[in-house]
Design an enzyme around this catalytic site. Structure first.
Site, PDB file in Angstrom:
ATOM      1  N   GLU A  90       0.839  -1.207   0.000  1.00  6.03           N
ATOM      2  CA  GLU A  90       0.000   0.000   0.000  1.00  6.03           C
ATOM      3  C   GLU A  90       0.866   1.246   0.000  1.00  6.03           C
ATOM      4  OE1 GLU A  90      -3.231   0.049  -1.040  1.00  6.03           O
ATOM      5  OE2 GLU A  90      -3.646  -1.352   0.585  1.00  6.03           O
ATOM      6  N   HIS A  91       0.486   2.184  -0.836  1.00  6.23           N
ATOM      7  CA  HIS A  91       1.242   3.434  -1.008  1.00  6.23           C
ATOM      8  C   HIS A  91       2.679   3.149  -1.458  1.00  6.23           C
ATOM      9  CE1 HIS A  91      -1.842   6.266   0.274  1.00  6.23           C
ATOM     10  NE2 HIS A  91      -2.235   5.298   1.092  1.00  6.23           N
ATOM     11  N   GLY A  94     -17.692   5.394  -2.052  1.00  4.18           N
ATOM     12  CA  GLY A  94     -16.743   5.856  -1.029  1.00  4.18           C
ATOM     13  C   GLY A  94     -16.052   4.737  -0.278  1.00  4.18           C
ATOM     14  N   SER A  95     -16.092   3.510  -0.810  1.00  3.06           N
ATOM     15  CA  SER A  95     -15.538   2.378  -0.061  1.00  3.06           C
ATOM     16  C   SER A  95     -14.035   2.231  -0.261  1.00  3.06           C
ATOM     17  CB  SER A  95     -16.219   1.083  -0.511  1.00  3.06           C
ATOM     18  OG  SER A  95     -16.025   0.902  -1.903  1.00  3.06           O
ATOM     19  N   GLY A  96     -13.472   2.953  -1.233  1.00  5.93           N
ATOM     20  CA  GLY A  96     -12.040   2.780  -1.516  1.00  5.93           C
ATOM     21  C   GLY A  96     -11.764   1.514  -2.299  1.00  5.93           C
ATOM     22  N   SER A 117     -13.999   2.605  -7.364  1.00  4.78           N
ATOM     23  CA  SER A 117     -15.075   2.845  -8.321  1.00  4.78           C
ATOM     24  C   SER A 117     -14.633   3.839  -9.392  1.00  4.78           C
ATOM     25  CB  SER A 117     -16.350   3.309  -7.623  1.00  4.78           C
ATOM     26  OG  SER A 117     -16.082   4.461  -6.886  1.00  4.78           O
ATOM     27  N   SER A 118     -13.813   4.837  -9.034  1.00  2.00           N
ATOM     28  CA  SER A 118     -13.415   5.795 -10.075  1.00  2.00           C
ATOM     29  C   SER A 118     -12.460   5.167 -11.083  1.00  2.00           C
ATOM     30  CB  SER A 118     -12.852   7.089  -9.489  1.00  2.00           C
ATOM     31  OG  SER A 118     -12.051   6.834  -8.394  1.00  2.00           O
ATOM     32  N   ASP A 174      -4.640   0.931  -9.183  1.00  2.00           N
ATOM     33  CA  ASP A 174      -6.084   0.680  -9.297  1.00  2.00           C
ATOM     34  C   ASP A 174      -6.498   0.441 -10.745  1.00  2.00           C
ATOM     35  OD1 ASP A 174      -5.767   1.386  -6.698  1.00  2.00           O
ATOM     36  OD2 ASP A 174      -6.885   3.256  -6.818  1.00  2.00           O
TER      37      ASP A 174
HETATM   38  C1  GLA Z   1      -5.187   4.791  -4.028  1.00  2.00           C
HETATM   39  C2  GLA Z   1      -4.427   5.122  -5.324  1.00  2.00           C
HETATM   40  C3  GLA Z   1      -3.452   4.007  -5.686  1.00  2.00           C
HETATM   41  C4  GLA Z   1      -2.570   3.625  -4.497  1.00  2.00           C
HETATM   42  C5  GLA Z   1      -3.412   3.408  -3.238  1.00  2.00           C
HETATM   43  C6  GLA Z   1      -2.571   3.187  -2.016  1.00  2.00           C
HETATM   44  O1  GLA Z   1      -6.038   3.705  -4.237  1.00  2.00           O
HETATM   45  O2  GLA Z   1      -5.322   5.328  -6.387  1.00  2.00           O
HETATM   46  O3  GLA Z   1      -2.678   4.396  -6.794  1.00  2.00           O
HETATM   47  O4  GLA Z   1      -1.581   4.588  -4.276  1.00  2.00           O
HETATM   48  O5  GLA Z   1      -4.279   4.499  -2.998  1.00  2.00           O
HETATM   49  O6  GLA Z   1      -1.857   2.009  -2.114  1.00  2.00           O
END
Ligand code: GLA
Length: 390
Positions: A34-35, A125-127, A130-131, A176
């Site tokens: 992540e990140h 908004g769930s992360g 969707s976008s 994503d």
């Molecule tokens: C969001 C961003 C991704 C990634 C994550 C964190 O989903 O769109 O590119 O950086 O955060 O891992």
């Protein structure tokens, strides 16, 4: 919603005749990494079976019309190929507009507009991206309808990311859009974001399932906080580059980071870089553990990922920490962590199959008691990437 229902609505809104085509692009969940995607590291996401569906038909003029069935009001938003600029009042249509803009920037000028109807089943908004799924859906639609054969699915992911960065102002990485475009049933994608080399890793958990818990909170200023994290990581990289020959934080292992971290004077930037370096190494180790069938080790790395995202990268929040802390205490939970960009959204957990129902029941009740509203749970089915549907 079935294709028949969508088609009926499409014809009511835009009229009946012509070549109406049908597409799907999935959301994603990231298992670990992540990140790291804008820090030159590895990620390990998979495409979900939920996502965004779209029906589209080419027009003969330059108008663009968009309608979404995800809102109570069925509003048709209209713009044109000659007006591809982001606008606040354009709301969600800034995503498909941004992709059309990014196609044109790459030299793919569209000769006519389109009537587009979408419907999605990714919780708002769930992360769960969707976008990104809407961007990849739009790219898939344009490639097919305008006969742009030289673009690959990977190109569509990059175009989606570019539209999000340059049209919608969110400096996201590639994860994503890549997962949505390139997903493969029952596999996660082990992607090196530095080179875009990737490998599909079958997610074989034998007696366990992946469960997503949606905290149903989305804190404000997510995209500005995200962009801040990215800037802090980049500052740390520039500091390290004064003494080291590295292109990204992903080039470093833990020992190299520890030996050189004092080159980063700002303690916040140092923490951000620490997360990026360690998380990348955890991701490499986690994929190895999965290949060896060592799910317990995979779970431990997920837990460590959460702690690092909470304490060093500081992208968690109270509600998510409650979900994770509670999950860690439930017998049969192999690992649990925040997933996605953060500041709300979802956690992802690996849970023994025979306790999944109990997990949902117990965690659901305890979360409601502590936070005051319900969480939502989804047992993950890993699906294929974006495609034209029949
Ligand atoms: C969001 C961003 C991704 C990634 C994550 C964190 O989903 O769109 O590119 O950086 O955060 O891992």
């Amino acid at each position: 919603m079935t294709k028949e229902q969508l088609l009926k609505t499409y014809q009511e809104i835009y009229g009946g005749a012509g070549d109406i085509r049908y597409y799907f692009a999935p959301g994603r969940v990231n298992l670990i990494g992540e990140h790291t995607d804008y820090n030159g590291g590895h990620v390990f996401p998979c495409a979900l079976s939920i996502g965004t569906y779209g029906l589209a038909r080419k027009r003969t003029d330059r108008k663009l019309r968009f309608c979404s069935l995800n809102f109570s009001e069925q509003k048709v938003m209209e713009t044109s190929l000659d007006d591809l600029i982001p606008a606040e009042e354009a709301g969600w249509t800034n995503y498909p507009k941004g992709v059309i803009w990014a196609f044109e920037k790459k030299g793919y000028k569209l000769d006519a507009g389109v009537d587009f109807l979408i419907w999605g089943n990714i919780p708002d908004g769930s992360g769960l991206s969707s976008s990104a799924s809407l961007e990849v859906l739009t790219g898939t639609m344009l490639k097919d309808m305008y006969g742009i054969d030289d673009l690959t699915m990977q190109d569509l992911a990059l175009i989606g990311q570019s539209s999000e960065n340059n049209f919608n102002g969110m400096n996201c990485g590639i994860m994503d859009q890549f997962a949505s475009a390139m997903g493969k049933k029952d596999c996660a994608i082990f992607l090196d974001t530095n080179t875009l080399n990737f490998e599909y890793a079958p997610v074989i958990l034998s007696d366990a399932k992946i469960v997503i818990a949606n905290s149903k909170v989305k804190h404000s200023l997510v995209s500005s906080a995200y962009n801040d994290r990215r800037n802090e990581s980049e500052t740390a990289l520039r500091d390290l580059q004064k003494i080291l020959d590295v292109k990204t934080l992903g080039d470093l292992n833990e020992a190299q980071f520890e030996a050189n971290k004092d080159a980063i004077p700002d303690p916040i930037c140092r923490k951000r870089a620490k997360h990026a370096v360690y998380e990348n190494q955890r991701t490499i180790q986690a994929v190895q553990a999965l290949k060896e069938g060592n799910i317990e080790a995979f779970g431990q790395l997920m837990n460590a990922s959460h702690i690092s995202l909470r304490d060093d990268y500081e992208v968690s929040c109270k509600e998510i920490d409650i979900l994770v802390d509670l999950a860690w205490k439930i017998p049969g939970v192999i690992g649990s962590r925040i997933t996605g960009g953060g500041f709300g959204g979802c956690t992802v957990s690996i849970v023994k199959t025979d306790v999944v129902n109990k997990f949902i029941e117990v965690l659901g009740a305890q979360y409601k008691e502590k936070v005051g509203h319900e969480a939502e749970f989804y047992v993950v089915e890993i699906g294929d990437g974006a495609r034209k549907l029949l």
